[in-house]
Enzyme design. Structure first.
Site, PDB file in Angstrom:
ATOM      1  CG  HIS A 124      -9.601 -68.268  66.341  1.00 35.19           C
ATOM      2  ND1 HIS A 124      -9.035 -69.740  65.677  1.00 35.19           N
ATOM      3  CD2 HIS A 124      -9.596 -68.898  67.678  1.00 35.19           C
ATOM      4  CE1 HIS A 124      -8.859 -70.283  66.303  1.00 35.19           C
ATOM      5  NE2 HIS A 124      -9.952 -69.857  67.703  1.00 35.19           N
ATOM      6  CB  CYS A 162     -39.029 -67.520  41.673  1.00 38.93           C
ATOM      7  SG  CYS A 162     -38.102 -66.811  43.015  1.00 38.93           S
ATOM      8  CB  CYS A 221      -9.219 -68.612  60.886  1.00 42.73           C
ATOM      9  SG  CYS A 221      -9.975 -69.439  62.483  1.00 42.73           S
ATOM     10  CB  CYS A 259      -6.475 -72.474  65.128  1.00 44.89           C
ATOM     11  SG  CYS A 259      -7.498 -71.844  63.667  1.00 44.89           S
ATOM     12  CG  HIS A 289     -35.114 -70.143  42.847  1.00 43.48           C
ATOM     13  ND1 HIS A 289     -35.602 -69.348  41.875  1.00 43.48           N
ATOM     14  CD2 HIS A 289     -36.066 -71.580  42.131  1.00 43.48           C
ATOM     15  CE1 HIS A 289     -36.573 -70.085  41.599  1.00 43.48           C
ATOM     16  NE2 HIS A 289     -36.749 -71.386  41.024  1.00 43.48           N
TER      17      HIS A 289
END
Length: 779
Positions: free
Chosen positions: A210, A314, A197, A180, A741
């Site tokens: 791809h 956390c 890509c 592409c 988190h």
């Protein structure tokens, strides 16, 4: 003289000198810290007197830290973080103030003070003090990395990577996807040199998949992201499609040279995958859940104290804030128990007693002592509690991020054990309820009822119930086509009503089982309802699901959660008029049968059928994940490849083994069932009972078909109306429970409050649609 009674710490002695074992006072507190030179426990000024009255220990090392005055202000510009971490290079910056330390000897009860240079101090006291000062404090040291993903692992394919001699030479610039027109987010396959890509991002940006499609066709495992290659190859983004993770390639220089790439001359032009994830979290989830960009009013006083992040803690902080917002936990560990009374009831070492540490935590969170003014609101560090609650647990003892829901269930289990002598004082009961399961045999129409104890409703997210399905479909169509013009488009997330999740939980489910009515395996309809309604109802939203590669992926959805719900229609009714019970099962007649779906999943991963069947049976067909865990932990069993035989399992049940399990507190019937399921091995049987608690509870509470009277409900579980109001929720940001988190929002005094580790503030816009755990209080 009292000074002659001091002890001398040994190499194995636990010396506390950083925090009071009963409060969160430290050497920086107004009164400083007092180390008992007999027990080597640390106390605040008031608590040292309690200790003197309880034990008679009178000699203490007084440690006091006084803040140094800074001569000049630090006006250095703050760097933008590049890592999801705190206090490490590239992470969020921290700057700790400096203190002067003073040491002295204090003798109780008159608080007589002697400097360390005093001639009145015996040599034994000096040696003892030296040993304390030079020792490393017993208080657990936590790493400061607050939410960093796991380190990249070495790829198993790097050392033996095949590289084709196809003449491909990669230029230093001007790259373009071979399928592409994409010129960004390009990946070089290290086997054949193809440039393609990358994956399409959730918002439609990125590539067109791809490179991934190329791997699916050729199975070449490793690729490196062009634009991240520099002279420092450690920063290059290498991805293993086979391992489905970002990895390190120690031979990357050699692999790049194969295609003529001079990596030393290249400059970084693109973000790595980790950096992009950081930007996505900071720009959306991080900002929205933490309510960034809003002027939040800081809160302080009783019930508004934060919990300092100890490094990936956390999950613990958010769950504890929710739990200590319940009336039951507030009364048990604060309202009905003075701290000095808790100390009197504590064993010799209160740091190792869960009830004492929970009282310490309750008083720290609820008294307001540590959040008197908003500018001083730094929160309290739950080091001692975390060290104790995680002791012996392979995950919660670590400094890695954990799943908040798993910690919630583990915490309640530990609280229950800590109150086993007085079950009526057990505050964890406020979350517990009875689940009623009704099974209707499709062949005979006869029924069976069982009940089990649970502490949460774990709900699946039915994507087909989204109220914005048309908008989602249109968005997915645009992103699948790569967008109209490559422009960034607004994300459309499925929006699912909470009512749809509850309905899916209560909906009939077709299962395969052995029917005692027809003496054969057949299908049945299983319906789940609640026999009791808890004081506090916790809903766990199953946002994390295993993909085909057994990697937990997060469902990116919004939830429409109302402020009030009514689940009265979900109450179980027990045996109804006209219903006929299934005959009692003959254990000798039919043994358990492996769930074929679980067996098939495990076989697809390459395991032999016999092992897969045993794994499914020994985990009561609870799913592929627990079966996989069982399989991996029993690979070395001498009989792992021997087919499962119900008759041989029955024959292996030894009454001595039964009595051994009975001595541990299990019923004889449950012990026999566990021994049959594990081939007669006592240790495995005990492990099976703990791992299959739902089955164990159901067996203990099997009522055939009759309703269970309230007098026989275990520990007299609370019950009442099915109407609830939302009182809090825990949100998670990040792609996995093992990183990211957690933040809690809690409704207090009619106002929503955000608890973000040590920060506590009035919530301007609580993100109710992004919760992971929701807690409702019965009206």
């Amino acid at each position: 003289m009292a000074l002659s009674n001091v002890g001398m710490p040994q190499a194995s002695t636990r010396i506390y000198k950083e925090e009071c074992c009963l409060t969160f006072d430290t050497p920086k507190s107004d009164g400083g810290l007092f180390v008992d030179l007999t027990s080597f426990l640390a106390f605040g000024r008031e608590q040292a007197m309690w200790n003197f009255k309880k034990t008679g220990s009178s000699v203490y090392l007084h440690i006091k830290h006084t803040l140094k005055e800074s001569d000049e202000e630090d006006d250095r510009p703050h760097k933008k973080p590049t890592l999801l971490a705190i206090g490490v290079e590239g992470g969020f910056e921290t700057k700790e103030p400096e203190y002067d330390e003073t040491l002295s000897i204090v003798i109780l009860p008159d608080y007589q003070t002697l400097p360390l240079s005093s001639a009145e101090l015996p040599e034994k006291v000096r040696l003892c003090v030296d040993a304390v000062v030079q020792s490393v404090g017993a208080e657990r040291k936590e790493q400061v990395s607050a939410w960093t993903a796991d380190k990249k692992q070495l790829s198993i394919y790097a050392q033996s990577l095949q590289q084709l001699n196809n003449g491909v030479r990669v230029p230093p610039s001007g790259w373009k996807c071979q399928r592409c027109d994409k010129q960004e987010n390009l990946w070089l396959n290290l086997t054949d040199g193809s440039i393609l890509c990358g994956r399409r991002n959730f918002d439609g940006t990125g590539g067109n998949n791809h490179a991934l499609e190329h791997y699916a066709n050729v199975k070449y495992p490793l690729a490196v992201k062009l634009g991240t290659i520099t002279a420092d190859l450690e920063t290059a983004d290498v991805f293993s499609y086979a391992e489905d993770d970002t990895v390190t390639d120690p031979l990357l220089a050699q692999h790049l040279a194969h295609f003529g790439i001079n990596f030393a001359a290249l400059k970084k032009t693109e973000m790595t995958t980790a950096e992009r994830e950081l930007d996505q979290n900071v720009n959306f989830d991080w900002n929205r859940i933490q309510e960034k960009g809003k002027e939040l009013e800081p809160l302080f006083g009783p019930g508004f104290t934060g919990l300092v992040n100890l490094g990936n803690s956390c999950y613990l902080a958010s769950v504890l804030q929710i739990i200590f917002a319940t009336r039951d936990f507030q009364l048990r560990y604060y309202g009905n128990l003075k701290l000095d009374d808790a100390f009197q009831l504590a064993p010799a070492d209160p740091t190792q007693d869960l009830n004492t540490q929970l009282s310490k935590l309750g008083h720290g969170l609820l008294s307001g002592k540590y959040s008197e003014q908003p500018e001083f609101q730094k929160g309290i560090p739950p080091r001692m509690f975390k060290s104790l609650i995680g002791a012996g647990h392979p995950e919660f003892a670590s400094s890695r991020q954990q799943d908040a829901f798993e910690f919630f269930q583990y915490f309640l289990e530990q609280v229950e054990r800590g109150n086993v002598a007085n079950p009526n004082e057990d505050p964890s009961r406020c979350f517990k309820f009875l689940v009623e399961e009704r099974i209707v045999c499709c062949s005979s129409g006869k029924v069976k009822y069982t009940k089990r104890v649970d502490n949460a409703l774990s709900l699946t997210l039915p994507l087909d119930a989204a109220t914005n399905r048309d908008e989602v479909a249109a968005y997915e169509k645009i992103t699948s086509e790569g967008g109209n013009s490559g422009e960034k488009i607004e994300v459309v997330r499925p929006r699912i009503p909470l009512s749809a999740c509850l309905d899916r939980f209560a909906a009939p489910d077709e299962v395969e089982f052995y029917s005692t009515a027809v003496n054969a395996r057949t299908t049945a309809l299983k319906m789940t309802s609640l026999a009791t309604f808890p004081t506090y109802l916790l809903l766990h939203m199953r946002k994390f699901q295993l993909d085909a590669s057994w990697v937990p992926k997060k469902l990116d959805v919004f939830l429409d959660v109302p402020d009030t719900i009514d689940i009265s229609h979900m109450r179980g009714k027990g045996l109804q008029p006209g219903e006929e019970l299934l005959p009692e099962a003959d254990d000798e007649a039919e043994g358990p049968v492996a769930d074929e779906a679980i067996v098939s999943q495990l076989m697809d991963m390459g395991f032999p059928r016999v092992r897969c069947e045993k794994a499914a049976i020994f985990t009561s067909n609870h799913g592929a994940e627990p079966a996989m865990e069982w399989l991996l932990s029993h690979m070395d069993d001498p009989d792992i490849d021997v087919p499962y035989s119900h008759s041989s399992s029955n024959a292996n049940v030894d009454e001595n083994a039964v009595q051994s399990l009975v001595a541990l507190g299990f019923s004889a019937d449950l012990a026999r069932k566990a021994l049959r399921a594990t081939g007669g091995r006592t240790e495995d049987a005990a492990e099976w009972i703990f791992s299959n608690s739902d089955d164990a509870n159901a067996m203990e509470l099997d009522v055939g078909g009759s309703s269970t009277p309230s007098s026989s409900v275990p520990h007299d579980l609370p019950d009442g109306s099915g109407k609830y109001k939302l009182m809090g929720f825990v949100s998670h940001m990040g792609s996995s429970t093992l990183c990211g988190h957690y933040v809690a929002h809690i409704l207090k005094e009619g106002r929503w409050v955000i608890f973000n580790d040590g920060k506590v503030a009035l919530s301007g816009d609580p993100p109710k649609d992004m919760g992971y755990l929701y807690v409702f209080q019965r009206v």
